[in-house]
Structures are given as structure tokens and as C-alpha cells.
Design a protein around this motif. Structure first.
Motif, mmCIF file in Angstrom:
data_model
loop_
_atom_site.group_PDB
_atom_site.id
_atom_site.type_symbol
_atom_site.label_atom_id
_atom_site.label_comp_id
_atom_site.label_asym_id
_atom_site.label_seq_id
_atom_site.Cartn_x
_atom_site.Cartn_y
_atom_site.Cartn_z
ATOM 1 N N ASN A 42 0.836 -1.207 0.000
ATOM 2 C CA ASN A 42 0.000 0.000 0.000
ATOM 3 C C ASN A 42 0.864 1.248 0.000
ATOM 4 O O ASN A 42 0.536 2.239 -0.651
ATOM 5 C CB ASN A 42 -0.946 -0.001 1.203
ATOM 6 N N GLU A 43 1.985 1.198 0.711
ATOM 7 C CA GLU A 43 2.896 2.344 0.762
ATOM 8 C C GLU A 43 3.502 2.612 -0.617
ATOM 9 O O GLU A 43 3.591 3.761 -1.052
ATOM 10 C CB GLU A 43 4.009 2.120 1.797
ATOM 11 N N GLU A 44 3.927 1.548 -1.292
ATOM 12 C CA GLU A 44 4.503 1.700 -2.629
ATOM 13 C C GLU A 44 3.467 2.234 -3.615
ATOM 14 O O GLU A 44 3.764 3.108 -4.436
ATOM 15 C CB GLU A 44 5.053 0.359 -3.138
ATOM 16 N N LEU A 45 2.246 1.731 -3.517
ATOM 17 C CA LEU A 45 1.186 2.185 -4.408
ATOM 18 C C LEU A 45 0.835 3.648 -4.121
ATOM 19 O O LEU A 45 0.652 4.444 -5.049
ATOM 20 C CB LEU A 45 -0.049 1.288 -4.244
ATOM 21 N N SER A 46 0.797 4.013 -2.864
ATOM 22 C CA SER A 46 0.517 5.399 -2.481
ATOM 23 C C SER A 46 1.594 6.346 -3.027
ATOM 24 O O SER A 46 1.286 7.413 -3.569
ATOM 25 C CB SER A 46 0.417 5.511 -0.959
ATOM 26 N N LEU A 47 2.853 5.950 -2.915
ATOM 27 C CA LEU A 47 3.957 6.749 -3.457
ATOM 28 C C LEU A 47 3.870 6.849 -4.981
ATOM 29 O O LEU A 47 4.155 7.898 -5.558
ATOM 30 C CB LEU A 47 5.304 6.168 -3.041
ATOM 31 N N TYR A 48 3.486 5.745 -5.630
ATOM 32 C CA TYR A 48 3.327 5.743 -7.087
ATOM 33 C C TYR A 48 2.248 6.744 -7.510
ATOM 34 O O TYR A 48 2.432 7.502 -8.466
ATOM 35 C CB TYR A 48 2.982 4.330 -7.572
ATOM 36 N N LEU A 49 1.123 6.773 -6.785
ATOM 37 C CA LEU A 49 0.059 7.726 -7.095
ATOM 38 C C LEU A 49 0.557 9.154 -6.926
ATOM 39 O O LEU A 49 0.323 10.010 -7.783
ATOM 40 C CB LEU A 49 -1.157 7.493 -6.194
ATOM 41 N N LYS A 50 1.238 9.395 -5.815
ATOM 42 C CA LYS A 50 1.741 10.743 -5.529
ATOM 43 C C LYS A 50 2.684 11.222 -6.630
ATOM 44 O O LYS A 50 2.575 12.341 -7.116
ATOM 45 C CB LYS A 50 2.450 10.742 -4.169
ATOM 46 N N LYS A 51 3.600 10.350 -7.040
ATOM 47 C CA LYS A 51 4.578 10.697 -8.073
ATOM 48 C C LYS A 51 3.902 10.853 -9.446
ATOM 49 O O LYS A 51 4.120 11.840 -10.150
ATOM 50 C CB LYS A 51 5.652 9.604 -8.133
ATOM 51 N N SER A 52 3.061 9.902 -9.803
ATOM 52 C CA SER A 52 2.442 9.893 -11.135
ATOM 53 C C SER A 52 1.449 11.029 -11.336
ATOM 54 O O SER A 52 1.282 11.524 -12.449
ATOM 55 C CB SER A 52 1.715 8.567 -11.366
ATOM 56 N N LEU A 53 0.766 11.425 -10.259
ATOM 57 C CA LEU A 53 -0.334 12.382 -10.386
ATOM 58 C C LEU A 53 -0.007 13.753 -9.809
ATOM 59 O O LEU A 53 -0.905 14.561 -9.566
ATOM 60 C CB LEU A 53 -1.590 11.812 -9.714
ATOM 61 N N SER A 54 1.290 14.036 -9.641
ATOM 62 C CA SER A 54 1.693 15.289 -8.995
ATOM 63 C C SER A 54 1.195 16.537 -9.733
ATOM 64 O O SER A 54 0.971 17.565 -9.126
ATOM 65 C CB SER A 54 3.212 15.340 -8.826
ATOM 66 N N GLY A 55 0.998 16.455 -11.027
ATOM 67 C CA GLY A 55 0.551 17.622 -11.793
ATOM 68 C C GLY A 55 -0.961 17.742 -11.921
ATOM 69 O O GLY A 55 -1.461 18.660 -12.560
ATOM 70 N N ILE A 56 -1.703 16.825 -11.311
ATOM 71 C CA ILE A 56 -3.167 16.849 -11.415
ATOM 72 C C ILE A 56 -3.744 17.651 -10.249
ATOM 73 O O ILE A 56 -3.381 17.442 -9.102
ATOM 74 C CB ILE A 56 -3.758 15.421 -11.393
ATOM 75 N N HIS A 57 -4.638 18.561 -10.580
ATOM 76 C CA HIS A 57 -5.297 19.407 -9.576
ATOM 77 C C HIS A 57 -6.786 19.065 -9.535
ATOM 78 O O HIS A 57 -7.297 18.433 -10.468
ATOM 79 C CB HIS A 57 -5.092 20.878 -9.938
ATOM 80 N N PRO A 58 -7.501 19.474 -8.496
ATOM 81 C CA PRO A 58 -8.950 19.237 -8.482
ATOM 82 C C PRO A 58 -9.584 19.743 -9.783
ATOM 83 O O PRO A 58 -9.140 20.747 -10.345
ATOM 84 C CB PRO A 58 -9.426 20.049 -7.273
ATOM 85 N N PHE A 59 -10.585 19.028 -10.244
ATOM 86 C CA PHE A 59 -11.236 19.383 -11.505
ATOM 87 C C PHE A 59 -12.727 19.088 -11.422
ATOM 88 O O PHE A 59 -13.175 18.310 -10.582
ATOM 89 C CB PHE A 59 -10.588 18.646 -12.688
ATOM 90 N N LYS A 60 -13.469 19.715 -12.327
ATOM 91 C CA LYS A 60 -14.917 19.552 -12.348
ATOM 92 C C LYS A 60 -15.305 18.427 -13.302
ATOM 93 O O LYS A 60 -14.709 18.291 -14.373
ATOM 94 C CB LYS A 60 -15.591 20.853 -12.776
ATOM 95 N N VAL A 61 -16.288 17.649 -12.886
ATOM 96 C CA VAL A 61 -16.869 16.649 -13.779
ATOM 97 C C VAL A 61 -18.365 16.875 -13.872
ATOM 98 O O VAL A 61 -18.996 17.390 -12.946
ATOM 99 C CB VAL A 61 -16.624 15.184 -13.343
ATOM 100 N N GLU A 62 -18.886 16.504 -15.012
ATOM 101 C CA GLU A 62 -20.331 16.500 -15.212
ATOM 102 C C GLU A 62 -20.680 15.223 -15.967
ATOM 103 O O GLU A 62 -20.014 14.872 -16.936
ATOM 104 C CB GLU A 62 -20.765 17.720 -16.012
ATOM 105 N N LEU A 63 -21.686 14.534 -15.470
ATOM 106 C CA LEU A 63 -22.179 13.323 -16.110
ATOM 107 C C LEU A 63 -23.617 13.563 -16.529
ATOM 108 O O LEU A 63 -24.394 14.182 -15.791
ATOM 109 C CB LEU A 63 -22.108 12.127 -15.155
ATOM 110 N N GLN A 64 -23.945 13.081 -17.722
ATOM 111 C CA GLN A 64 -25.315 13.219 -18.223
ATOM 112 C C GLN A 64 -25.491 12.288 -19.412
ATOM 113 O O GLN A 64 -24.580 12.105 -20.214
ATOM 114 C CB GLN A 64 -25.610 14.651 -18.646
ATOM 115 N N GLY A 65 -26.661 11.701 -19.514
ATOM 116 C CA GLY A 65 -26.981 10.826 -20.637
ATOM 117 C C GLY A 65 -26.421 9.431 -20.427
ATOM 118 O O GLY A 65 -25.515 9.229 -19.626
ATOM 119 N N PHE A 66 -26.978 8.487 -21.154
ATOM 120 C CA PHE A 66 -26.618 7.093 -20.968
ATOM 121 C C PHE A 66 -26.205 6.463 -22.284
ATOM 122 O O PHE A 66 -26.630 6.883 -23.356
ATOM 123 C CB PHE A 66 -27.805 6.322 -20.372
#
Length: 172
Positions: free
Chosen positions: A48-72
Motif C-alpha cells: 500500500n505504501e509503494e502504491l501510495s507513493l506511485y500515485l503521488k509521483k504519477s499524479l503530482s501535476g493533477i489538480h482538483p477538476f470539475k466533472v459532469e455526467l449526463q446521458g446514458f
């Protein structure tokens, strides 16, 4: 078994609409909250520690963002007949996160699907019931909007239940 999945668990004000649809059509509705899958179920030797570090490193440039879902939409493949709630805003960011996560440490688990961000709201066994379910959900015109501030890693429990083991928050 140590099966994990990486997902977004969006929180919408009108979540009851999604939950009502899932109760009717999704056999996993009582096991896992409504979600957008980023990395499909995998078994890894990563701690879990290795996976957590991988997420932190891989996603360092991602900031909160808006999503909208509609239609099927619907999809039939070798795994079954699926009803999807479509992502109409935030799709490119979600696809980018998916692609980034399947590089490096999780590359071996990439099965090469043409990934289209969505929320699964149903899996129906018979084709006739599947078409009726699609006609039913297609009457719903609700929009679902929220800000995505984190992703989660879940472990799939022995009864198929979702157990959140890591949460990765996006930095502002």
C-alpha cells in the motif's frame, strides 16, 4: 486474494437518482458506491505504501477538476451487457489519469481497452432486459456535477465488497 481497483467516487447532490438506477440494474450496487474506474481490478505485489507513493509521483501535476455526467450509453462485450452514465465534462482529465496510472508500475495490467470515462450503472444478463433497461434510463435527463478532489484505491473484499485502503488527494 489481494485484488485492488483505482477509482473516483464522485459525490453529487442528486446521488439518489444514480443510486435508484443502480439498485434496479447493477448487481454491485450494495457492494461498492457509484464510481468511475481508473484502473480495473488487478493483483499486484506492490505494498500500500509503494502504491501510495506511485500515485503521488504519477499524479503530482493533477489538480482538483470539475466533472459532469449526463446521458446514458450501452455496451455489450465479452464481460456482459452494461449501462453507462456518460462523462460529458472532465473526460480528458480522467482519461489522462487513466493513461498515466497504466504506465510504469501498473503497465502489466493494461489490457489495451479503448478507455472511455463513464460510470457503470447497470449490468444486465439478458439482451431483452438490457434493451428495456436502456430505454428506462434514457428517460432520465438529470445532470450530475461536482469537483473531483481525490481518487481512491479499494481492495475488493472476500464477499465482493469495497474496502478503501488509500486516498490520494489532488493538490490545489
Amino acid at each position: 486474494m489481494n485484488t485492488k481497483t483505482i477509482m473516483i467516487f464522485p459525490e453529487f447532490e442528486n446521488m439518489d437518482v444514480i443510486n435508484d438506477i443502480r439498485k434496479k440494474y447493477d448487481p454491485l450496487a450494495n457492494l461498492v458506491a457509484p464510481h468511475i474506474t481508473l484502473v480495473f481490478p488487478f493483483n499486484s505485489e506492490l505494498t500500500n505504501e509503494e502504491l501510495s507513493l506511485y500515485l503521488k509521483k504519477s499524479l503530482s501535476g493533477i489538480h482538483p477538476f470539475k466533472v459532469e455526467l449526463q446521458g446514458f450509453s450501452k455496451q455489450q462485450d465479452r464481460h456482459g451487457n452494461y449501462l453507462f452514465l456518460n462523462v460529458v465534462q472532465g473526460k480528458e482529465i480522467i482519461k489522462n489519469i487513466h493513461d498515466v496510472l497504466y504506465k510504469d508500475k501498473l503497465k502489466q495490467f493494461d489490457e489495451g481497452y479503448n478507455y472511455i470515462p463513464h460510470m457503470t450503472v447497470g449490468k444486465i444478463s439478458s439482451v431483452d432486459s438490457f434493451n428495456k433497461a436502456f430505454n428506462d434510463v434514457s428517460k432520465c435527463n438529470a445532470k450530475f456535477s461536482t469537483a473531483i478532489k481525490k481518487i481512491s484505491v479499494e481492495m475488493i473484499g472476500e464477499h465482493g465488497e469495497s474496502i478503501i485502503i488509500i486516498e490520494h488527494e489532488f493538490l490545489n
